[in-house]
Scaffold this active site. Sequence first.
Site, PDB file in Angstrom:
ATOM      1  N   SER A  71       0.806  -1.220   0.000  1.00  0.00           N
ATOM      2  CA  SER A  71       0.000   0.000   0.000  1.00  0.00           C
ATOM      3  C   SER A  71       0.840   1.271   0.000  1.00  0.00           C
ATOM      4  CB  SER A  71      -0.932   0.018   1.221  1.00  0.00           C
ATOM      5  OG  SER A  71      -1.882  -1.008   1.140  1.00  0.00           O
ATOM      6  N   GLN A  72       0.232   2.340  -0.482  1.00  0.00           N
ATOM      7  CA  GLN A  72       0.851   3.658  -0.435  1.00  0.00           C
ATOM      8  C   GLN A  72       1.023   4.071   1.028  1.00  0.00           C
ATOM      9  OE1 GLN A  72      -1.436   6.682  -2.368  1.00  0.00           O
ATOM     10  NE2 GLN A  72      -0.017   8.324  -1.874  1.00  0.00           N
TER      11      GLN A  72
END
Length: 231
Positions: A71-72
């Site tokens: 994930s970011q």
Amino acid sequence: MVLFNQSPTLDTLMDTIKRNSVYLIRDKEHQKYFHRIIEAIRETDRRFFLDKPGFEYLDTALPIEHGQTISQPSTVVYMLLKHPIESGMTVLEIGSGSGWNSALLSYLVDPGQVYSFEVIPDLTHKAKNNVENLMKHSQQRHRYENIEFITGNIFSEDFDDMPFFDRIIITAGIEEDKLEILKEFAFNRLTENGKLICPQREGPMYFIKKKDNELIITKSKDLFRFVPLIL
């Protein structure tokens, strides 16, 4: 004179996260949680969770095996600020992926417990190995010893021996028409005052709190895009 762009570093990632998170930090309580999350991200170096170096300090989601993503970082911070993780909690993560988010949760709950479920056996194995590799290089290795990685679909398989959870963090996106499944799961698995966060496949995040044997459900104003959740 020719100027060369320097590769992003852990410090530049920290600076980017802080800029992207300013609007989320409204008071001293949020600032306290934010500082804990930043500490966890700094200690839980993302480079140990990616096979190819050079992109680990970009504030973006990145592909990993089996069509999944890590994930970011700013999105991870968003989720952790919305439902803060306290020391000593019991936390369920659905979607181990690379193991990076699992390690962050473990750092934050220490000496609590993290149960991380993944439906793809190869990813479970890889996530566990990534955390073990991090621990070899960390002076805080004891803070990553409280993760149990489990292969399986907690929505469809029998895991009645699992505890109730103070927090449930789902790192894949649900389709809007599956909300009733999510509500039933939250009701059956959360402690009193426990909270669940789950993004839509494309859209807002659901925030569910269990209070007085009822569910309180809200949605974020911000919109996101996640890999699909397998139910």
